[in-house]
Design an enzyme around this catalytic site. Structure first.
Site, mmCIF file in Angstrom:
data_model
loop_
_atom_site.group_PDB
_atom_site.id
_atom_site.type_symbol
_atom_site.label_atom_id
_atom_site.label_comp_id
_atom_site.label_asym_id
_atom_site.label_seq_id
_atom_site.Cartn_x
_atom_site.Cartn_y
_atom_site.Cartn_z
ATOM 1 N N SER A 132 0.833 -1.204 0.000
ATOM 2 C CA SER A 132 0.000 0.000 0.000
ATOM 3 C C SER A 132 0.865 1.251 0.000
ATOM 4 O O SER A 132 2.044 1.227 0.332
ATOM 5 C CB SER A 132 -0.949 -0.021 1.198
ATOM 6 O OG SER A 132 -0.236 0.046 2.400
ATOM 7 N N ASN A 133 0.243 2.351 -0.347
ATOM 8 C CA ASN A 133 0.941 3.635 -0.468
ATOM 9 C C ASN A 133 1.490 4.099 0.879
ATOM 10 O O ASN A 133 0.912 3.820 1.936
ATOM 11 C CB ASN A 133 -0.039 4.672 -1.028
ATOM 12 C CG ASN A 133 0.645 5.990 -1.374
ATOM 13 O OD1 ASN A 133 0.768 6.872 -0.530
ATOM 14 N ND2 ASN A 133 1.100 6.121 -2.596
#
Lengths: 510, 510
Positions: free
Chosen positions: B191-192
């Protein structure tokens, strides 16, 4: 839409904005719509096919403009000013045309470096301590946040992380969650709602300490609270002081607060969202007292510097304290110049990763208005507020609630809160001017703020005429009702005025 | 600056933007400047007197444009697209001209209501579950946040506050800080960075669970982590899943994740910042699977909907869970219609108090491009990425690292990580195209993303020609060095290719 159409649409929109702002006095400042008005006017799905820009621009006149509260109107006197200006509008447009994102230097060197430049320009213009400049030797510097809320939240979160790290180092016997459970922060009961919200978001109680009768928070009060908390085993983290509170534009006593914060190693942040603009004026140099001892401060360029929202300047004495708290880098964010220069990667100074090229509108505004133009704008707001203050003082039906401060006058019709509420309701219903009320120690009052891009003395007279004539009408109506029901005594108490038997008049100084 | 000057300046700026975007291929996508270039070019103080706008516009060409990374260039292939479009630029300009703030309905009814309208338009366009529309009977609805970072943070903070309140109700024997100390959240290691940062800001650990070899996070993995945490007395709060990860545009398995989240009463948020644009396409309907079971999701209009940054849509199944967590009202924020209608006061749905009239640019963009125009834009990016994918597949010196997904192709030159680094460095030094690299399981790779407002097939060919010719040159150079030092064997391993004794060539499919 191709470039040719854009040139037509864009130029028509430029004229639309110029016409709007030139003729802004033609419209009531408050719109004449009820909740849901727009939902009834617009379709419930987006069009399948493209529509002509002329139709869209026409609809802006037809459905959007009637639902606007005109913040740039000189008859806007609510909240604090949210300015715009012609050069700033062009700057915002250019930034959206370039469409760059500035989360690191390589993402657009001009975006990051222009921000360094204008934040240092502004720090000098506002005569802030030199250590807040990027050009200084130390770890200080300025950054553009979206809003005062975000600046305050950044300070609160960074202070929290610093406190946890420091306390755990000196108290290794405590777990991290035990330390976090003891944290406490401070502000005044006069501070903006965004400070209380920052406490909620940070999961750290912010004690809203009682300001003095003059609305000012002082070191003694803070000391009492901190000593109480330390004795109870709590860990004081940060004090958010305000220069220019939302209610009355009171100035917390930064000098005495900073002395206490230094003693207890508490982060001191100053929210100067509104009053910061006056730092630039020699005649307001008192306002800057103690700023050399604060850890961070914020000032909204969209309030006093004629830059359109959003544009909130924040300075840090030691930016590393924020960077160290927030840095969560990934390989795709790395670039070869990272850490090799004095140029900051501003993503570590803020909540979000992405950021607009906001420095562009600041730079264009500062250059086309000049330092003298910006100072004159602040001075003009102060002069216009003085004009309003004199009008209040000359009418014995009204009283001041706090000393005029910069462009804000806090006043009320004498009598109980009900008359303040009724007067404001009449003004809101008529929509000619827009004010909001505030409350302190159970007493409600009206806030008259000078706003607008180009407000004139005649606009202040217009507002005063509206206010005092509505009080006259209100008194006359209530007098009529009272005489019909025989309650003239109650009415006199309500207005705290002398009522003749013939009519509700007022003792108006000339 | 008066209105007359603004008309001139503004129209000149419109032409400037049109010229810039029409001729954007003329400039290298990456600027040819070193850190500090702008600090050396600009004065250290703002001018005392106003300067002419023509001089400022001239300086934009002279000092700003040379320092821009051209995000709107079709040769931009880094990160994900941050789009703009002609109508969106006009919309942003009109919003800054009106200069309204939309923290409550009365602040500008059109600002709030148009946001309700366009968020419902967008929900329908993306075929989201009906309960995310304001027009639905329930407590759901959409709001425009500034960025995906803020949307994720809002979800994380609201979920945290809900969890604390619920757990304390069922476990009154625990203190608030004891409860807070046990909270835990989940996301994928793909994920970011903004999700890890949200955990830091929220003072709540976010476990980055290992995605599968296909980069996908599934329910089984989440279940294992939750069961482990529950057994250890921790309190699971939220899972942030991703549709379209930053590294490879992988899609977490929302259906299996939602089943686990429902079982353990964990908030499920979906970050669809990039891939959300594909929800609109019938051929991508698989992507929407499970969205009827998520609590909130976000999608960046500035990625795929041709609206300029910042503009991040967020939908909530039950907005009250956010409002109840964040509401800290003051008397000056109250207005008479409050709570009387279905119209939300969006200040309670977000971090800051103030908010721009962002719905205006969305509305103008949607109307002038139409639903079909928006779908075609997404489809075009997908087609161009397929074109690039084919070019990679035809050249045996390269390999795909993950399946092409929407407008992203993840690939690498075969061999060790060093060759990927060297190739990227050459490309960066030449500045013709801009890519960034990512890493998974120790293997580095290049991300080729289709970006730009008006990218064409010839731009993809241009990029490929640049990439493959640079690998050819790199191989030739290293071959020369290797032959001189006699290390041809090492070189073959480095490139994982067959080297002739004469020259470094490559097996290139035709």
């Amino acid at each position: 839409m191709d470039a040719k159409e854009f040139r037509e649409f864009g130029k028509a929109a430029i004229d639309y904005i110029a016409d709007y702002l030139e003729n802004i006095r033609d419209d009531d400042v408050l719109p004449n719509v009820e909740p849901g008005y727009l939902l009834d006017l617009l379709p419930t799905e987006m069009p399948e096919e493209p529509e002509a820009w002329k139709d869209v621009l026409g609809d802006i006149s037809r459905v959007i403009k009637p639902g606007l509260t005109h913040w740039q109107s000189p008859h806007m006197h609510a909240y604090y000013p949210t300015s715009t200006s012609y050069p700033s509008i062009v700057g915002e447009m250019l930034a959206s045309g370039f469409g760059v994102i500035g989360f690191s230097w390589i993402c657009s060197p001009a975006c990051t470096e222009l921000e360094v430049v204008v934040m240092d320009w502004l720090a000098k213009f506002l005569k802030l301590p030199a250590h807040f400049q990027h050009a200084s030797d130390g770890p200080g510097g300025g950054v553009i946040q979206g809003s005062a809320s975000e600046a305050v939240l950044v300070a609160v979160l960074a202070a929290r992380e610093q406190a946890v790290a420091n306390y755990r180092e000196s108290h290794p016997e405590l777990s991290e969650s035990e330390v976090r459970g003891r944290l406490v922060a401070y502000s005044s009961d006069q501070s903006n709602s965004c400070i209380e919200k920052a406490g909620v978001l940070a999961a750290m109680p912010i004690r809203l300490l009682p300001a003095g009768e003059d609305f000012v928070l002082r070191g003694d009060t803070l000391r009492g609270a901190i000593e109480e908390d330390v004795a109870a085993g709590r860990i004081p983290v940060i004090c958010v002081a305000t220069l220019g509170t939302t209610g009355t534009c009171a100035y917390d006593d930064i000098e005495s607060l900073s002395a206490v914060c230094e003693e207890f190693k508490v982060w001191l942040h100053v929210d100067a969202a509104y009053a910061g603009g006056a730092f630039a004026l020699e005649e307001c140099s008192d306002l800057r007292k103690g700023l050399d001892r604060v850890d961070s401060l914020n000032f909204n360029l969209h309030k006093f510097m004629l830059v359109n929202f959003d544009c909130s300047a924040m300075w840090l004495r030691d930016a590393n304290k924020v960077v160290d708290s927030f840095n969560v880098d990934r390989i795709y964010l790395k670039h070869k110049h990272e850490g090799q220069s004095q140029i900051p990667d501003f993503r570590h100074w803020q909540i979000p990763l992405g950021r607009r090229f906001r420095a562009l509108k600041v730079w264009i505004t500062f250059r086309t208005l000049g330092a003298e133009g910006l100072r004159n704008h602040v001075r003009k707001h102060i002069e216009l507020a003085k004009q309003f203050e004199q009008l209040v003082l000359k009418d014995s039906r009204f009283e001041l609630v706090a000393p005029r401060a910069l462009g804000l006058v806090c006043f009320r019709p004498k009598g109980d809160n009900e008359i303040t509420t009724q007067l404001l309701q009449r003004l809101m219903d008529r929509k000619k001017i827009y004010m909001v009320k505030a409350e302190h120690a159970g007493r409600q009052f009206l806030r008259f703020v000078v706003c607008g891009m180009d407000t004139k003395a005649s606009d202040i007279d217009f507002a005063w005429q509206e206010i005092e004539s509505q009080l006259t009408d209100l008194q006359a109506e209530q007098s009529l009702v009272a005489r019909k029901s025989g309650n003239v005594g109650d009415l006199a108490q309500h207005f705290q005025i002398h009522l003749s038997t013939e009519n509700a008049t007022h003792e108006k100084s000339q």
